[in-house]
Scaffold this motif. Sequence first.
Motif, PDB file in Angstrom:
ATOM      1  N   LYS A 132       0.844  -1.206   0.000  1.00 23.25           N
ATOM      2  CA  LYS A 132       0.000   0.000   0.000  1.00 23.25           C
ATOM      3  C   LYS A 132       0.877   1.253   0.000  1.00 23.25           C
ATOM      4  CE  LYS A 132      -3.543   2.128   2.963  1.00 23.25           C
ATOM      5  NZ  LYS A 132      -4.848   1.726   2.409  1.00 23.25           N
ATOM      6  N   GLU A 133       1.893   1.220   0.833  1.00 22.15           N
ATOM      7  CA  GLU A 133       2.813   2.348   0.940  1.00 22.15           C
ATOM      8  C   GLU A 133       3.637   2.492  -0.355  1.00 22.15           C
ATOM      9  OE1 GLU A 133       2.899   4.632   3.123  1.00 22.15           O
ATOM     10  OE2 GLU A 133       4.758   5.603   2.406  1.00 22.15           O
ATOM     11  N   LYS A 134       4.144   1.365  -0.808  1.00 23.71           N
ATOM     12  CA  LYS A 134       5.023   1.356  -1.979  1.00 23.71           C
ATOM     13  C   LYS A 134       4.326   1.914  -3.228  1.00 23.71           C
ATOM     14  CE  LYS A 134       7.588  -1.861  -4.929  1.00 23.71           C
ATOM     15  NZ  LYS A 134       7.808  -3.276  -5.252  1.00 23.71           N
ATOM     16  N   TYR A 135       3.035   1.576  -3.391  1.00 26.15           N
ATOM     17  CA  TYR A 135       2.329   1.934  -4.630  1.00 26.15           C
ATOM     18  C   TYR A 135       1.389   3.125  -4.473  1.00 26.15           C
ATOM     19  CZ  TYR A 135       3.997  -2.382  -6.795  1.00 26.15           C
ATOM     20  OH  TYR A 135       4.781  -3.374  -7.324  1.00 26.15           O
ATOM     21  N   LYS A 136       1.478   3.815  -3.336  1.00 28.25           N
ATOM     22  CA  LYS A 136       0.444   4.809  -3.014  1.00 28.25           C
ATOM     23  C   LYS A 136       0.270   5.918  -4.060  1.00 28.25           C
ATOM     24  CE  LYS A 136       3.278   7.702  -0.094  1.00 28.25           C
ATOM     25  NZ  LYS A 136       3.849   7.826   1.247  1.00 28.25           N
ATOM     26  N   ASP A 137       1.299   6.199  -4.844  1.00 31.72           N
ATOM     27  CA  ASP A 137       1.161   7.243  -5.870  1.00 31.72           C
ATOM     28  C   ASP A 137       0.482   6.736  -7.137  1.00 31.72           C
ATOM     29  OD1 ASP A 137       2.418   9.019  -4.190  1.00 31.72           O
ATOM     30  OD2 ASP A 137       4.419   8.516  -4.955  1.00 31.72           O
ATOM     31  N   LYS A 138       0.364   5.420  -7.262  1.00 30.11           N
ATOM     32  CA  LYS A 138      -0.184   4.845  -8.501  1.00 30.11           C
ATOM     33  C   LYS A 138      -1.558   4.224  -8.336  1.00 30.11           C
ATOM     34  CE  LYS A 138       4.243   3.765 -10.614  1.00 30.11           C
ATOM     35  NZ  LYS A 138       5.280   2.732 -10.628  1.00 30.11           N
ATOM     36  N   ILE A 139      -1.835   3.712  -7.146  1.00 33.62           N
ATOM     37  CA  ILE A 139      -3.072   2.957  -6.929  1.00 33.62           C
ATOM     38  C   ILE A 139      -3.311   2.873  -5.417  1.00 33.62           C
ATOM     39  CG2 ILE A 139      -1.875   0.706  -6.837  1.00 33.62           C
ATOM     40  CD1 ILE A 139      -4.210  -0.476  -8.468  1.00 33.62           C
ATOM     41  N   GLU A 140      -4.574   2.809  -5.056  1.00 35.13           N
ATOM     42  CA  GLU A 140      -4.860   2.623  -3.627  1.00 35.13           C
ATOM     43  C   GLU A 140      -5.015   1.129  -3.344  1.00 35.13           C
ATOM     44  OE1 GLU A 140      -7.780   4.185  -0.058  1.00 35.13           O
ATOM     45  OE2 GLU A 140      -8.658   3.942  -2.046  1.00 35.13           O
ATOM     46  N   ILE A 141      -4.208   0.637  -2.418  1.00 39.13           N
ATOM     47  CA  ILE A 141      -4.285  -0.772  -2.029  1.00 39.13           C
ATOM     48  C   ILE A 141      -5.075  -0.884  -0.738  1.00 39.13           C
ATOM     49  CG2 ILE A 141      -2.935  -2.812  -1.366  1.00 39.13           C
ATOM     50  CD1 ILE A 141      -2.605  -1.953  -4.315  1.00 39.13           C
ATOM     51  N   LEU A 142      -6.021  -1.815  -0.728  1.00 37.48           N
ATOM     52  CA  LEU A 142      -6.869  -2.008   0.444  1.00 37.48           C
ATOM     53  C   LEU A 142      -6.676  -3.417   1.002  1.00 37.48           C
ATOM     54  CD1 LEU A 142      -9.868  -0.177  -1.182  1.00 37.48           C
ATOM     55  CD2 LEU A 142      -8.605   0.657   0.810  1.00 37.48           C
ATOM     56  N   LEU A 143      -6.986  -3.551   2.274  1.00 35.59           N
ATOM     57  CA  LEU A 143      -6.731  -4.807   2.982  1.00 35.59           C
ATOM     58  C   LEU A 143      -8.033  -5.403   3.503  1.00 35.59           C
ATOM     59  CD1 LEU A 143      -4.813  -6.829   4.473  1.00 35.59           C
ATOM     60  CD2 LEU A 143      -4.695  -5.146   6.330  1.00 35.59           C
ATOM     61  N   GLY A 144      -8.286  -6.639   3.132  1.00 29.82           N
ATOM     62  CA  GLY A 144      -9.489  -7.312   3.616  1.00 29.82           C
ATOM     63  C   GLY A 144      -9.259  -8.803   3.778  1.00 29.82           C
ATOM     64  N   TYR A 145     -10.317  -9.491   4.150  1.00 30.42           N
ATOM     65  CA  TYR A 145     -10.317 -10.953   4.180  1.00 30.42           C
ATOM     66  C   TYR A 145     -11.596 -11.455   3.528  1.00 30.42           C
ATOM     67  CZ  TYR A 145      -6.497 -11.340   7.608  1.00 30.42           C
ATOM     68  OH  TYR A 145      -5.286 -11.295   8.246  1.00 30.42           O
ATOM     69  N   GLU A 146     -11.502 -12.601   2.875  1.00 30.19           N
ATOM     70  CA  GLU A 146     -12.703 -13.333   2.494  1.00 30.19           C
ATOM     71  C   GLU A 146     -12.918 -14.358   3.598  1.00 30.19           C
ATOM     72  OE1 GLU A 146     -12.611 -15.725  -1.110  1.00 30.19           O
ATOM     73  OE2 GLU A 146     -14.799 -15.955  -1.077  1.00 30.19           O
ATOM     74  N   VAL A 147     -14.054 -14.249   4.263  1.00 32.97           N
ATOM     75  CA  VAL A 147     -14.312 -15.071   5.444  1.00 32.97           C
ATOM     76  C   VAL A 147     -15.442 -16.053   5.144  1.00 32.97           C
ATOM     77  CG1 VAL A 147     -14.851 -15.013   7.915  1.00 32.97           C
ATOM     78  CG2 VAL A 147     -13.722 -13.048   6.837  1.00 32.97           C
ATOM     79  N   ASP A 148     -15.248 -17.286   5.529  1.00 36.19           N
ATOM     80  CA  ASP A 148     -16.311 -18.276   5.368  1.00 36.19           C
ATOM     81  C   ASP A 148     -17.367 -18.078   6.431  1.00 36.19           C
ATOM     82  OD1 ASP A 148     -14.007 -19.843   3.928  1.00 36.19           O
ATOM     83  OD2 ASP A 148     -15.923 -20.811   3.434  1.00 36.19           O
ATOM     84  N   TYR A 149     -18.624 -17.962   5.983  1.00 35.35           N
ATOM     85  CA  TYR A 149     -19.690 -17.995   6.969  1.00 35.35           C
ATOM     86  C   TYR A 149     -19.952 -19.460   7.267  1.00 35.35           C
ATOM     87  CZ  TYR A 149     -23.984 -17.626   9.475  1.00 35.35           C
ATOM     88  OH  TYR A 149     -24.927 -17.755  10.468  1.00 35.35           O
TER      89      TYR A 149
END
Length: 259
Positions: free
Chosen positions: A66-83
């Motif tokens: 996210k930090e490395k690419y911040k000038d080119k693209i916004e990187i977001l952090l999530g999880y795919e969680v099993d219900y």
Amino acid sequence: MIVDLHNHTTLCNHAVGEINEYIEAAIKSGTKHFGFSDHAPMDFDPKYRMAFSDMQVYEKDVLRAKEKYKDKIEILLGYEVDYLKGHMDKRVLNADVDYLIGSVHFIEGWGFDNPEFIGRYKEQDIDEIWQKYFDTIEEMANSKLFDIVGHLDLIKVFKFMPNKDINEMAKAALEAIKKADMTLELNVAGYRKPIGEAYPSPSLLKQAYKLGIPITFASDAHKPEQVSMFNDEVIKMARDVGYTECAVYRNRKREFIKF
Ligand SMILES: [Zn+2]
Ligand SMILES: [Zn+2]
């Protein structure tokens, strides 16, 4: 895809390519907001997901990118969680992330989207398993644990289609999604599977639009070359139904982007 919130990493044991390769592919395709949502750890079916001990590495790697690419693209952090009742873990549900995708990959412990267990379809009443699937999606929405609904009609993956009306079967689930204020993803992984269409189908998407349910976009990439594949198809599908904006999440808060 201008927004693309569902992508995997090698930590889940069934994806290939480095994080940077996914991001480079996203930048090249014109994506502005790109999220990783790798399969969260769980004490069930551990083979197809990261281990709890990987969470820190995963989060650090994504935040570093996210930090490395911040000038080119916004990187977001999530999880795919099993219900999956009895197997959802506080370490995941309370993780410090931008969003959680809630997905149903199991019906009564059966991994119905896994080719390994495809034989089970022959032993089942197809109408019944479709209904059970959507009932579980409804339960997942009612749990209010997640922000985004992963691949709404994944049960169609191998093209075992029901006799009953799908929109009718999904009605209560969609109403619960609306009530929980969740976002629906337009997930292109279905184009790569026997069903050969996006999740959800155009007909279910229309139903979601009528209910006022917001959408977002998802490559569900397990390889860098799958990033933004079928972008034109899903953008057209969303526009045809009437959508003009899609959701991004930061710190579990939703904002909308025109597309
Ligand atoms: Zn996966
Ligand atoms: Zn999934």
